[in-house]
Design an enzyme around this catalytic site. Structure first.
Site, mmCIF file in Angstrom:
data_model
loop_
_atom_site.group_PDB
_atom_site.id
_atom_site.type_symbol
_atom_site.label_atom_id
_atom_site.label_comp_id
_atom_site.label_asym_id
_atom_site.label_seq_id
_atom_site.Cartn_x
_atom_site.Cartn_y
_atom_site.Cartn_z
ATOM 1 N N HIS A 168 0.813 -1.215 0.000
ATOM 2 C CA HIS A 168 0.000 0.000 0.000
ATOM 3 C C HIS A 168 0.851 1.272 0.000
ATOM 4 C CE1 HIS A 168 0.310 -0.097 4.539
ATOM 5 N NE2 HIS A 168 0.343 1.216 4.360
ATOM 6 N N ASP A 186 0.234 -7.544 1.498
ATOM 7 C CA ASP A 186 0.631 -6.147 1.701
ATOM 8 C C ASP A 186 2.143 -6.001 1.747
ATOM 9 O OD1 ASP A 186 0.194 -3.415 1.883
ATOM 10 O OD2 ASP A 186 0.122 -3.416 4.065
ATOM 11 N N GLY A 193 3.289 7.044 7.606
ATOM 12 C CA GLY A 193 4.644 7.091 7.077
ATOM 13 C C GLY A 193 5.526 5.977 7.606
ATOM 14 N N SER A 231 4.657 2.884 7.622
ATOM 15 C CA SER A 231 4.378 1.676 6.840
ATOM 16 C C SER A 231 5.594 1.256 6.026
ATOM 17 C CB SER A 231 3.211 1.922 5.883
ATOM 18 O OG SER A 231 1.987 1.775 6.531
#
Length: 367
Positions: free
Chosen positions: A105, A135, A207, A209
């Site tokens: 993502h 993901d 941020g 991630s």
């Protein structure tokens, strides 16, 4: 006297044996383990204070952490964007020649993307692969001699209560390589994801991630992915475990994509499984998608109890189990069909398993 070696915290120390007792040189303890020590003449005891490992771990891992910044596709506003309509995330270097792992993502829909290493150098992404189901994404920059993070083989040795560190790019791109410290709050969490997650109370903000969750050995045990975002909820973040990250990386470098095995079925979990209660309830077949599953005699309304002798009660259970298989392989299913307990042998297809369930009341956001 003899001086055999013992192992303490992966460090070998010389010891002296006398009268059945083992004596260790305090200077060697400080030299090899760090920390401070002082002999208290009043009590006759030596007081040792362990060295804070967190700064060393951050210093060790931080050069392997990168920031990723770009524009959202179509100019759409996102929660992590700034006044220039930029959005950002984090990544972890896994190959010295420029391969980086991050969240799907983070890069999906990202244009004009730039990767910034810890020394401030900027690179364009030249290759990318995204696997939205896990993901996890893998990207490539044209760089050499990068410092590689040590990715744990699995998170099996991770314990609830263990200290962990999240390193990333929270809130603003100027805050690259920020570190937050917490503990592992839970393991094997099945929360709004296809695979099991690690829960921790480290501060994970927009941020973060794609950044690493690191143990005190300096190993990346997970990739930070999302958190609960609801009024009154704090420090409830989730990370993708190392074994799932390794699964995607291995498949990409072997096959060029994730060869994800699927039963070829749509499944519905029991009410107990949806709300997180302990359960032995089976899953219900809501649709038979593949010709292989139809050929095996599986029908809508059948109930699934186990795969290859292993009990499953959720789609996450199934997805975790199927990581050990490839499309084309066969598995035996224990099912109930027409009131009878039956065994079906099905050929796995390539794809993903879906589930229809109620949404969680609390919002879960990618960070």
């Amino acid at each position: 006297m003899s001086t055999p070696e013992i192992s303490a915290a992966s460090v070998s120390l010389d010891v002296t044996q006398k009268d059945g007792q083992i004596y260790i040189n305090s200077k060697e303890v400080l030299a090899k383990l760090g920390g401070t020590g002082k002999y208290d003449s009043k009590t006759g005891k030596y007081i040792y204070t362990a060295k804070d490992q967190v700064p060393e771990v951050v210093e060790k891992v931080s050069p392997s952490v990168v920031g990723i910044i770009g524009r959202p596709e179509g100019g759409e506003e996102t929660g992590g964007s700034d006044r220039y309509n930029l959005t950002h995330g984090t990544g972890v270097i896994i190959r010295s020649n420029g391969w980086i792992v991050t969240n799907a993502h983070v890069i999906d829909g990202l244009t004009e993307a730039v990767v910034v290493t810890s020394d401030g150098k900027s690179y364009k992404i030249v290759e990318s692969y995204s696997d939205p189901v896990s993901d996890i994404a893998i990207i490539k920059i044209n760089a050499k001699s990068l410092k590689v993070a040590k990715l744990a083989s699995s998170s099996e040795q991770t314990r609830v209560g263990e200290t962990v560190i999240a390193i990333g790019t929270p809130v603003s791109f100027s805050l690259r390589n920020s570190a937050t410290v917490g503990v592992v709050s839970g393991l094997n969490r099945g929360v709004n994801a296809s695979y099991r997650l690690i829960q921790s109370d480290t501060a994970i903000n927009p941020g973060n991630s794609g950044g690493p969750l690191v143990n005190l050995k300096g190993e990346v045990v997970g990739i930070n992915s999302m958190k609960f975002a609801a009024l009154g909820v704090e420090n409830t973040g989730f990370s993708i475990p190392a074994e799932t990250v390794n699964y995607v990386i291995k498949h990409y470098f072997t096959y060029g994509e994730v060869m994800r095995a699927s039963l070829g079925l749509e499944l519905e979990e029991s009410w107990s499984a949806i709300v997180g209660l302990p359960t032995e309830d089976p899953l219900t077949i809501t649709s038979v998608l593949s010709k292989e599953a139809k050929k095996a005699g599986i029908q809508e309304g059948d109930e699934l109890y186990s795969i290859a002798g292993k009990r499953v009660t959720s789609v996450v259970d199934i997805n975790e189990l199927l990581k050990n298989y490839l499309p084309g392989q066969k598995v035996k299913l224990l099912m109930q069909s027409g009131g009878d307990i039956v065994t079906r042998q099905v050929v796995l297809t390539q794809g993903e398993t879906e589930v229809y369930s109620e949404e969680e009341e609390s919002a879960i956001e990618g960070e």
